[in-house]
Design a protein around this motif. Structure first.
Motif, short mmCIF file in Angstrom:
data_model
loop_
_atom_site.label_atom_id
_atom_site.label_comp_id
_atom_site.label_asym_id
_atom_site.label_seq_id
_atom_site.Cartn_x
_atom_site.Cartn_y
_atom_site.Cartn_z
N THR A 78 32.56 -3.70 11.32
CA THR A 78 33.51 -2.65 10.96
C THR A 78 33.08 -1.98 9.67
O THR A 78 33.04 -2.61 8.61
N LEU A 79 32.72 -0.70 9.75
CA LEU A 79 32.43 0.10 8.57
C LEU A 79 33.73 0.64 8.00
O LEU A 79 34.69 0.91 8.74
N GLU A 80 33.75 0.84 6.69
CA GLU A 80 34.97 1.33 6.03
C GLU A 80 34.56 2.11 4.79
O GLU A 80 33.77 1.60 3.98
N PRO A 81 35.03 3.33 4.61
CA PRO A 81 34.67 4.08 3.40
C PRO A 81 35.31 3.45 2.17
O PRO A 81 36.45 2.99 2.21
N ALA A 82 34.57 3.42 1.07
CA ALA A 82 35.14 2.97 -0.21
C ALA A 82 35.97 4.11 -0.80
O ALA A 82 35.75 5.28 -0.50
N ALA A 83 36.93 3.75 -1.64
CA ALA A 83 37.74 4.76 -2.31
C ALA A 83 36.83 5.66 -3.15
O ALA A 83 36.01 5.16 -3.93
N ASN A 84 36.93 6.95 -2.94
CA ASN A 84 36.11 7.94 -3.65
C ASN A 84 34.62 7.74 -3.40
O ASN A 84 33.78 8.17 -4.19
N GLY A 85 34.29 7.10 -2.26
CA GLY A 85 32.89 6.84 -1.95
C GLY A 85 32.19 7.99 -1.28
O GLY A 85 30.97 7.96 -1.10
N GLY A 86 32.95 9.03 -0.87
CA GLY A 86 32.34 10.22 -0.30
C GLY A 86 32.18 10.22 1.20
O GLY A 86 31.56 11.13 1.74
N CYS A 87 32.73 9.20 1.90
CA CYS A 87 32.55 9.10 3.35
C CYS A 87 33.89 9.07 4.08
O CYS A 87 34.93 8.83 3.49
N TYR A 88 33.81 9.28 5.38
CA TYR A 88 34.97 9.04 6.24
C TYR A 88 34.47 8.52 7.59
O TYR A 88 33.30 8.66 7.94
N MET A 89 35.37 7.87 8.33
CA MET A 89 35.03 7.26 9.60
C MET A 89 35.10 8.26 10.74
O MET A 89 35.99 9.10 10.79
N SER A 90 34.15 8.15 11.66
CA SER A 90 34.17 8.93 12.89
C SER A 90 33.40 8.16 13.96
O SER A 90 32.21 7.87 13.78
N LYS A 91 34.08 7.78 15.04
CA LYS A 91 33.45 7.09 16.16
C LYS A 91 32.69 5.84 15.71
O LYS A 91 31.54 5.60 16.09
N SER A 92 33.34 5.03 14.87
CA SER A 92 32.80 3.75 14.38
C SER A 92 31.61 3.91 13.44
O SER A 92 30.94 2.93 13.13
N GLU A 93 31.33 5.14 12.99
CA GLU A 93 30.26 5.37 12.03
C GLU A 93 30.83 6.11 10.82
O GLU A 93 32.00 6.53 10.81
N LEU A 94 30.00 6.24 9.78
CA LEU A 94 30.41 6.95 8.58
C LEU A 94 29.58 8.21 8.40
O LEU A 94 28.39 8.24 8.74
N THR A 95 30.21 9.23 7.86
CA THR A 95 29.50 10.44 7.47
C THR A 95 30.18 11.01 6.24
O THR A 95 31.26 10.54 5.83
N HIS A 96 29.56 12.00 5.60
CA HIS A 96 30.10 12.54 4.36
C HIS A 96 31.38 13.34 4.64
O HIS A 96 31.45 14.10 5.59
N SER A 97 32.36 13.16 3.77
CA SER A 97 33.60 13.92 3.90
C SER A 97 33.42 15.36 3.45
O SER A 97 34.13 16.25 3.90
#
Length: 272
Positions: free
Chosen positions: A104-123
């Motif tokens: 399970t991936l999870e963006p860190a607070a203020n880390g610059g990412c968000y979740m999409s389809k079980s992956e992370l990309t830049h917000s």
């Protein structure tokens, strides 16, 4: 005529709405681009990966060896001296260039990412600072031991607001993550002071190490709580580890020790 004018206004507004949403979605990143056998960012930006973009991972715990269910913090670094803004896509696969996401991936607070389809990309595109942009996130290991593969692609754009060949990108070297249970690494070698973690759980007040054993320790000692949190990381060369164990709050812990590059886990109970 009036009806045609109204229809034209609606058509133009609808077209602008969808065009804006398309651009906005790209601005906020896309996923499914981490496999090195794909065109990845080359579908919209420069056609091929660039060696001028360096992409790498750092684990906050200092390694990518974890136990089932453990949660670790990871930092993605993107380096390019001429980039204005950075973007990314991050995934953990069951095999290199695989199609199955693991854990399970999870963006860190203020880390610059968000979740999409079980992956992370830049917000949103992230500005470079001194040639580096970073994205922070967490990964929670599955309960099934095995080797899994952390993949990413990093983009260094020219900041002109367009998708063109001036935006260069590259893949990160694939990072293996080893998920192992304590029993899967157990050994007993008296000469190397390896402790057999099959024995009953240790009581922290009864656990101590000799100077010779401490000298054999080649990596920091990691103390993990029963719920998977890293409670403390101890340097055996500079810290009183016997005292640190005795002063732990009440609870059950997993201790990671490394004797001459041989990793060992032991179970520890602290009660006052």
């Amino acid at each position: 005529m009036k009806t045609m004018a109204i229809f034209s206004v609606i058509l133009i507004a609808t077209t602008l709405f969808f065009a804006n949403n398309f651009l906005y979605a790209k601005k906020n990143g896309i996923v499914g681009k981490t496999n090195s056998n794909s065109r990845s960012c080359g579908e919209c930006h420069s056609a091929n990966p660039s060696p001028n973009v360096l992409v790498s991972f750092n684990s906050e715990k200092g390694s990518f060896d974890v136990t089932p269910g453990e949660k670790i913090k990871i930092i993605l670094n993107i380096q390019n001296q001429n980039g204005r803004t950075a973007g990314c896509n991050i995934a953990v696969k069951n095999q290199i260039n695989g199609n199955v996401n693991v854990g399970t991936l999870e963006p860190a607070a203020n880390g610059g990412c968000y979740m999409s389809k079980s992956e992370l990309t830049h917000s949103q595109p992230k500005s470079f600072s001194n040639g580096t942009a970073t994205f922070e996130f967490f990964w929670t290991a599955p309960n099934t031991p095995g080797t899994y593969y952390l993949q990413a692609v990093g983009l260094a754009s020219n900041g002109n607001g367009k998708e063109d060949a001036g935006d260069i990108w590259n893949f990160a070297p694939v990072q293996a993550i080893n998920v192992t249970t304590p029993s899967s690494v157990e050994t007993k070698e008296e000469n190397d002071f390896i402790i057999n973690s099959n024995q009953n759980i240790f009581i922290s007040s009864n656990l101590s190490f000799t100077e010779e054993q401490i000298t054999k320790m080649t990596s920091p000692i990691i103390i993990v709580s029963a719920d998977g949190r890293i409670v403390n990381t101890l340097d055996p060369r500079t810290e009183n580890i016997n005292k640190a164990f005795a002063n732990l709050p009440d609870g059950v812990y997993i201790i990671t020790l490394t004797f001459e590059k041989k990793r060992q886990f032991l179970k520890l109970l602290n009660i006052k």
